[in-house]
Design a protein around this motif. Structure first.
Motif, PDB file in Angstrom:
ATOM      1  N   GLY A   1       0.514  -1.244  -0.030  1.00  0.00           N
ATOM      2  CA  GLY A   1      -0.054   0.017  -0.060  1.00  0.00           C
ATOM      3  C   GLY A   1       1.015   1.220  -0.137  1.00  0.00           C
ATOM      4  O   GLY A   1       1.026   1.873   1.109  1.00  0.00           O
ATOM      5  N   PRO A   2       1.448   1.548  -1.171  1.00  0.00           N
ATOM      6  CA  PRO A   2       2.189   2.879  -1.207  1.00  0.00           C
ATOM      7  C   PRO A   2       1.224   4.152  -1.016  1.00  0.00           C
ATOM      8  O   PRO A   2       0.209   4.145  -1.268  1.00  0.00           O
ATOM      9  CB  PRO A   2       2.829   2.742  -2.561  1.00  0.00           C
ATOM     10  N   CYS A   3       1.668   5.200  -0.399  1.00  0.00           N
ATOM     11  CA  CYS A   3       0.798   6.392  -0.085  1.00  0.00           C
ATOM     12  C   CYS A   3       1.659   7.694  -0.031  1.00  0.00           C
ATOM     13  O   CYS A   3       3.030   7.608   0.524  1.00  0.00           O
ATOM     14  CB  CYS A   3       0.282   6.275   1.321  1.00  0.00           C
ATOM     15  N   ALA A   4       1.497   8.554  -0.704  1.00  0.00           N
ATOM     16  CA  ALA A   4       2.207   9.841  -0.859  1.00  0.00           C
ATOM     17  C   ALA A   4       2.144  10.856   0.292  1.00  0.00           C
ATOM     18  O   ALA A   4       1.060  10.379   1.223  1.00  0.00           O
ATOM     19  CB  ALA A   4       1.906  10.610  -2.065  1.00  0.00           C
ATOM     20  N   THR A   5       2.916  11.561   0.315  1.00  0.00           N
ATOM     21  CA  THR A   5       2.622  12.482   1.656  1.00  0.00           C
ATOM     22  C   THR A   5       2.385  13.933   0.711  1.00  0.00           C
ATOM     23  O   THR A   5       2.815  14.422  -0.341  1.00  0.00           O
ATOM     24  CB  THR A   5       3.977  12.746   2.462  1.00  0.00           C
ATOM     25  N   VAL A   6       1.840  15.072   1.457  1.00  0.00           N
ATOM     26  CA  VAL A   6       1.674  16.485   1.123  1.00  0.00           C
ATOM     27  C   VAL A   6       2.878  17.286   1.874  1.00  0.00           C
ATOM     28  O   VAL A   6       2.705  17.246   2.895  1.00  0.00           O
ATOM     29  CB  VAL A   6       0.206  16.715   1.452  1.00  0.00           C
ATOM     30  N   SER A   7       3.577  17.694   0.815  1.00  0.00           N
ATOM     31  CA  SER A   7       4.530  18.588   1.384  1.00  0.00           C
ATOM     32  C   SER A   7       4.061  19.879   1.690  1.00  0.00           C
ATOM     33  O   SER A   7       3.094  20.362   1.284  1.00  0.00           O
ATOM     34  CB  SER A   7       5.730  18.724   0.150  1.00  0.00           C
ATOM     35  N   GLN A   8       4.985  20.459   2.529  1.00  0.00           N
ATOM     36  CA  GLN A   8       4.582  21.919   2.801  1.00  0.00           C
ATOM     37  C   GLN A   8       4.733  22.744   1.693  1.00  0.00           C
ATOM     38  O   GLN A   8       3.929  23.800   1.530  1.00  0.00           O
ATOM     39  CB  GLN A   8       5.588  22.485   3.780  1.00  0.00           C
ATOM     40  N   ALA A   9       5.506  22.476   0.635  1.00  0.00           N
ATOM     41  CA  ALA A   9       5.599  23.163  -0.550  1.00  0.00           C
ATOM     42  C   ALA A   9       4.400  23.190  -1.227  1.00  0.00           C
ATOM     43  O   ALA A   9       3.938  24.154  -1.769  1.00  0.00           O
ATOM     44  CB  ALA A   9       6.694  22.804  -1.516  1.00  0.00           C
ATOM     45  N   MET A  10       3.581  22.000  -1.244  1.00  0.00           N
ATOM     46  CA  MET A  10       2.462  21.962  -1.900  1.00  0.00           C
ATOM     47  C   MET A  10       1.225  22.856  -1.221  1.00  0.00           C
ATOM     48  O   MET A  10       0.544  23.426  -1.848  1.00  0.00           O
ATOM     49  CB  MET A  10       2.012  20.551  -1.772  1.00  0.00           C
ATOM     50  N   ILE A  11       1.521  22.833   0.104  1.00  0.00           N
ATOM     51  CA  ILE A  11       0.152  23.406   0.862  1.00  0.00           C
ATOM     52  C   ILE A  11       0.821  24.839   0.652  1.00  0.00           C
ATOM     53  O   ILE A  11      -0.323  25.806   0.392  1.00  0.00           O
ATOM     54  CB  ILE A  11       0.542  23.360   2.426  1.00  0.00           C
ATOM     55  N   ASP A  12       1.815  25.381   0.750  1.00  0.00           N
ATOM     56  CA  ASP A  12       2.266  26.924   0.268  1.00  0.00           C
ATOM     57  C   ASP A  12       1.416  27.379  -0.813  1.00  0.00           C
ATOM     58  O   ASP A  12       1.250  28.276  -1.136  1.00  0.00           O
ATOM     59  CB  ASP A  12       3.610  26.921   0.580  1.00  0.00           C
ATOM     60  N   GLU A  13       1.617  26.404  -2.052  1.00  0.00           N
ATOM     61  CA  GLU A  13       1.155  26.492  -3.333  1.00  0.00           C
ATOM     62  C   GLU A  13      -0.217  26.764  -3.438  1.00  0.00           C
ATOM     63  O   GLU A  13      -0.930  27.633  -3.998  1.00  0.00           O
ATOM     64  CB  GLU A  13       2.045  25.848  -4.539  1.00  0.00           C
ATOM     65  N   MET A  14      -1.006  25.908  -2.664  1.00  0.00           N
ATOM     66  CA  MET A  14      -2.465  25.720  -2.955  1.00  0.00           C
ATOM     67  C   MET A  14      -3.428  26.596  -2.014  1.00  0.00           C
ATOM     68  O   MET A  14      -4.494  26.907  -2.507  1.00  0.00           O
ATOM     69  CB  MET A  14      -2.754  24.123  -3.196  1.00  0.00           C
ATOM     70  N   CYS A  15      -2.715  26.302  -0.893  1.00  0.00           N
ATOM     71  CA  CYS A  15      -3.779  27.121   0.295  1.00  0.00           C
ATOM     72  C   CYS A  15      -3.620  28.363   0.545  1.00  0.00           C
ATOM     73  O   CYS A  15      -2.650  28.760   1.121  1.00  0.00           O
ATOM     74  CB  CYS A  15      -3.278  26.063   1.672  1.00  0.00           C
ATOM     75  N   ASP A  16      -4.217  29.318  -0.316  1.00  0.00           N
ATOM     76  CA  ASP A  16      -4.023  30.477  -0.397  1.00  0.00           C
ATOM     77  C   ASP A  16      -5.124  31.519   0.599  1.00  0.00           C
ATOM     78  O   ASP A  16      -5.449  32.398   0.629  1.00  0.00           O
ATOM     79  CB  ASP A  16      -4.116  31.179  -1.746  1.00  0.00           C
ATOM     80  N   SER A  17      -5.629  30.616   1.537  1.00  0.00           N
ATOM     81  CA  SER A  17      -6.843  31.152   2.489  1.00  0.00           C
ATOM     82  C   SER A  17      -6.709  30.212   3.666  1.00  0.00           C
ATOM     83  O   SER A  17      -6.274  29.000   3.714  1.00  0.00           O
ATOM     84  CB  SER A  17      -7.978  31.230   1.596  1.00  0.00           C
ATOM     85  N   ASP A  18      -7.391  30.780   4.685  1.00  0.00           N
ATOM     86  CA  ASP A  18      -7.498  30.124   5.897  1.00  0.00           C
ATOM     87  C   ASP A  18      -8.547  28.977   5.726  1.00  0.00           C
ATOM     88  O   ASP A  18      -8.235  27.723   6.360  1.00  0.00           O
ATOM     89  CB  ASP A  18      -7.955  30.923   7.068  1.00  0.00           C
ATOM     90  N   SER A  19      -9.552  29.015   4.775  1.00  0.00           N
ATOM     91  CA  SER A  19     -10.434  27.895   4.597  1.00  0.00           C
ATOM     92  C   SER A  19      -9.621  26.777   3.900  1.00  0.00           C
ATOM     93  O   SER A  19      -9.834  25.437   4.230  1.00  0.00           O
ATOM     94  CB  SER A  19     -11.731  28.199   3.951  1.00  0.00           C
ATOM     95  N   LYS A  20      -8.859  26.925   2.966  1.00  0.00           N
ATOM     96  CA  LYS A  20      -8.074  26.119   2.503  1.00  0.00           C
ATOM     97  C   LYS A  20      -7.065  25.396   3.256  1.00  0.00           C
ATOM     98  O   LYS A  20      -6.853  23.897   3.163  1.00  0.00           O
ATOM     99  CB  LYS A  20      -7.431  26.460   1.254  1.00  0.00           C
TER     100      LYS A  20
END
Length: 338
Positions: free
Chosen positions: A226-245
């Motif tokens: 069962g391979p599983c990716a992680t979400v990097s902080q770089a991905m969060i910084d790029e996609m999450c442009d609001s508190d709700s995200k």
């Protein structure tokens, strides 16, 4: 003298891609392949759409927002085509490593994308190119779908009878049964990550979906990687442009696993935010013991009560044909009034 059942080491990936960067993620994929080979693994399994990463933006806002932010164009441009230099580079790396790789990727074919798993053998040749039969929920805004030919198990002398599915294909009882009925021995259950809508959507969380992998192992009497990716902080910084995200998607979410045909956990899990490879020694002889108790498509089935209809024919959008020269329509005599 007893029969010697194949035994070998497997590697399962828990890592973040270099998100929306095809070349850098291909390089990271190759580094993981080389690391697995250096540790003696004969099979390595990658998460769903590891190349170039899962399109988490589809769960965070509207399609117009994703287009305006450039995510849609970038995702298409950085998805992987089969006949491309990057694909050639991957196949060459698998051959150098001398193992079998089950890659997870967004496959670009013409103007469409597909959630794909490519199985590449130790000779660098492609064993299979399968596609997820039905993208899940919001994924249908990005990807096309596979067909019945994608429910296939491949008999390999080095690793046994090998198959693969993606994510919530493991919640589809009939698709699972189609795999079990092919006497699958080693199964790759590829997942993207488990940090979306946490904690208010348990169905998307790690406990439910790790359980789905574990049940697959017991139901199918097979090994499940069962391979599983992680979400990097770089991905969060790029996609999450609001508190709700930020409330909808969090860094981490890695929950890679390896299960035996009796449901036992064969490798200790890594912390959810840690990258690395899980290793396990598998013994295909364990399958005979598990199936002695319950073979789902054999002695434990009741085909007189329930059976599966499976259409394995590939779906073709266009059927090319030509009329033979001698089949030109004959001239029709005009009707004569009496």
């Amino acid at each position: 003298m007893g029969i010697q059942h194949p035994k070998y080491k497997v590697a399962v990936v828990q890592a973040a891609p270099v998100w929306l960067d095809l070349d850098a993620t291909v390089d990271k994929t190759i580094a993981l392949i080389e690391e697995a080979a250096a540790h003696g693994a004969k099979l390595i399994a990658f998460p769903e759409t590891f190349i170039p990463g899962y399109p988490w933006y589809i769960w965070l806002d509207s399609p117009a927002w994703a287009i305006g932010r450039g995510f849609v164009q970038r995702y298409f441009d950085n998805s992987l085509s089969y006949d491309s230099p990057q694909a050639d580079k991957l196949r060459a790396a698998v051959k150098r490593a001398g193992l079998t790789a089950v890659l997870g990727l967004s496959e670009r074919d013409g103007g469409s994308l597909y959630i794909a798993q490519w199985i590449v053998g130790p000779d660098g040749e492609t064993i299979a190119k399968r596609r997820k039969l039905r993208p899940t929920h919001a994924e249908r805004t990005v990807y096309g779908e596979g067909d019945g030919s994608d429910l296939a198990v491949f008999d390999r002398p080095d690793v046994g009878r090998l198959g693969a599915l993606c994510c919530w294909e493991h919640l589809q009882p009939l698709s699972k049964y189609a795999m079990y009925a092919q006497n699958e021995q080693v199964h790759v259950a590829a997942w993207p990550s488990f940090s979306l809508y946490d904690p208010f959507a348990p169905a998307l969380g790690w406990e439910v979906n790790n359980a789905a992998s574990r049940v697959y192992a017991v139901e199918g009497s097979c090994f499940v990687l069962g391979p599983c990716a992680t979400v990097s902080q770089a991905m969060i910084d790029e996609m999450c442009d609001s508190d709700s995200k930020h409330a909808l998607l969090k860094a981490g979410g890695g929950h890679a696993t390896i299960f035996g045909p009796d449901g036992s956990m064969l490798a200790e899990k890594l912390p959810p935010d840690q990258e690395g490879l899980l290793y396990a020694e598998i013994d295909l002889g364990m399958i005979g013991i598990a199936k002695n108790a319950a073979d789902p498509a054999g002695h434990y089935s009741r085909p007189d009560v329930t059976r599966l209809l499976l259409n394995r024919k590939p779906a073709r959008r266009v059927e090319h044909f030509a009329l033979p020269v001698d089949s030109e329509p004959a001239e029709i005599e005009p009707a004569v009034a009496s």
